[in-house]
Design a protein around this motif. Structure first.
Motif, PDB file in Angstrom:
ATOM      1  N   PRO A   1      36.292  42.552   6.623  1.00  0.00           N
ATOM      2  CA  PRO A   1      36.697  43.845   6.056  1.00  0.00           C
ATOM      3  C   PRO A   1      35.646  44.951   6.182  1.00  0.00           C
ATOM      4  CG  PRO A   1      36.197  42.286   4.314  1.00  0.00           C
ATOM      5  CD  PRO A   1      36.112  41.534   5.603  1.00  0.00           C
ATOM      6  N   TYR A   2      34.604  44.728   6.943  1.00  0.00           N
ATOM      7  CA  TYR A   2      33.543  45.716   7.091  1.00  0.00           C
ATOM      8  C   TYR A   2      32.803  45.479   8.409  1.00  0.00           C
ATOM      9  CZ  TYR A   2      31.204  41.532   5.604  1.00  0.00           C
ATOM     10  OH  TYR A   2      30.796  40.226   5.518  1.00  0.00           O
ATOM     11  N   ALA A   3      32.063  46.483   8.829  1.00  0.00           N
ATOM     12  CA  ALA A   3      31.126  46.349   9.943  1.00  0.00           C
ATOM     13  C   ALA A   3      29.730  46.505   9.352  1.00  0.00           C
ATOM     14  CB  ALA A   3      31.388  47.434  10.983  1.00  0.00           C
ATOM     15  N   ARG A   4      28.741  45.979  10.037  1.00  0.00           N
ATOM     16  CA  ARG A   4      27.358  46.065   9.547  1.00  0.00           C
ATOM     17  C   ARG A   4      26.540  46.985  10.444  1.00  0.00           C
ATOM     18  NH1 ARG A   4      25.952  42.850   5.501  1.00  0.00           N
ATOM     19  NH2 ARG A   4      27.079  40.928   5.165  1.00  0.00           N
ATOM     20  N   LEU A   5      25.682  47.761   9.808  1.00  0.00           N
ATOM     21  CA  LEU A   5      24.714  48.544  10.555  1.00  0.00           C
ATOM     22  C   LEU A   5      23.569  47.634  10.942  1.00  0.00           C
ATOM     23  CD1 LEU A   5      25.838  51.429  10.228  1.00  0.00           C
ATOM     24  CD2 LEU A   5      23.544  52.088   9.605  1.00  0.00           C
ATOM     25  N   LYS A   6      23.139  47.730  12.176  1.00  0.00           N
ATOM     26  CA  LYS A   6      22.057  46.899  12.696  1.00  0.00           C
ATOM     27  C   LYS A   6      20.954  47.804  13.234  1.00  0.00           C
ATOM     28  CE  LYS A   6      24.506  43.010  12.493  1.00  0.00           C
ATOM     29  NZ  LYS A   6      24.165  41.801  11.839  1.00  0.00           N
ATOM     30  N   ASP A   7      19.739  47.295  13.248  1.00  0.00           N
ATOM     31  CA  ASP A   7      18.601  48.019  13.811  1.00  0.00           C
ATOM     32  C   ASP A   7      17.905  47.081  14.787  1.00  0.00           C
ATOM     33  OD1 ASP A   7      16.371  49.440  14.451  1.00  0.00           O
ATOM     34  OD2 ASP A   7      15.598  49.608  12.418  1.00  0.00           O
TER      35      ASP A   7
ATOM     36  N   ARG B   1      39.771  50.002  12.484  1.00  0.00           N
ATOM     37  CA  ARG B   1      38.760  50.836  11.834  1.00  0.00           C
ATOM     38  C   ARG B   1      38.396  50.176  10.516  1.00  0.00           C
ATOM     39  NH1 ARG B   1      37.945  55.697  14.232  1.00  0.00           N
ATOM     40  NH2 ARG B   1      36.826  56.481  12.428  1.00  0.00           N
ATOM     41  N   VAL B   2      37.102  50.014  10.271  1.00  0.00           N
ATOM     42  CA  VAL B   2      36.624  49.375   9.041  1.00  0.00           C
ATOM     43  C   VAL B   2      35.439  50.158   8.483  1.00  0.00           C
ATOM     44  CG1 VAL B   2      37.411  47.045   9.665  1.00  0.00           C
ATOM     45  CG2 VAL B   2      35.129  47.796  10.323  1.00  0.00           C
TER      46      VAL B   2
ATOM     47  N   THR C   1      45.326  40.955  13.368  1.00  0.00           N
ATOM     48  CA  THR C   1      44.088  41.744  13.347  1.00  0.00           C
ATOM     49  C   THR C   1      43.429  41.669  11.970  1.00  0.00           C
ATOM     50  OG1 THR C   1      44.888  43.232  15.065  1.00  0.00           O
ATOM     51  CG2 THR C   1      43.119  44.058  13.655  1.00  0.00           C
ATOM     52  N   ASP C   2      44.219  41.838  10.916  1.00  0.00           N
ATOM     53  CA  ASP C   2      43.671  41.746   9.554  1.00  0.00           C
ATOM     54  C   ASP C   2      43.086  40.368   9.282  1.00  0.00           C
ATOM     55  OD1 ASP C   2      44.376  44.359   9.055  1.00  0.00           O
ATOM     56  OD2 ASP C   2      46.196  43.860   7.950  1.00  0.00           O
TER      57      ASP C   2
END
Length: 107
Positions: free
Chosen positions: A23-29, A72-73, A17-18
């Protein structure tokens, strides 16, 4: 992680999984709707493109049974969104080229 021929071996679901998840998720619009999206790691995408096969050295691997990784990231946001992201979020990503491991065949 261990590589033999065209197979990449992982000791556990957590290690795989790692390896798979950025190492992150992105906010999208999209059309005024703000959401977050998990991403794959660069190394996972590179190995996938090379046709590598992945195996987790656990015959009871949950990841292998579900063919997806969950983690969870933290979230990072594009400055233009003007949204304060949550500290971290759960993501789920389907995985490819993951095959079952059988200790009597590979040990």
């Amino acid at each position: 992680m261990e590589i033999k021929d065209n197979i990449v071996f992982f000791e556990s679901d957590e290690e795989f999984t790692d390896f798979c998840v950025a190492p992150y998720a992105r906010l999208k619009d999209e059309d005024g709707v703000v959401y977050y999206k998990g991403e794959y790691s660069e190394m996972y995408k590179k190995y996938l493109q090379q046709g590598m096969i992945f195996m987790i050295k656990d015959e009871d691997s949950v990841v292998c049974k579900r063919q997806c990784v969950c983690k969870r990231v933290p979230v990072i946001a594009d400055e233009s969104l003007h949204v304060r992201p949550n500290r971290d979020v759960p993501i789920q990503l389907p995985v490819e080229n993951l095959e079952e491991y059988y200790s009597d065949l590979y040990d």
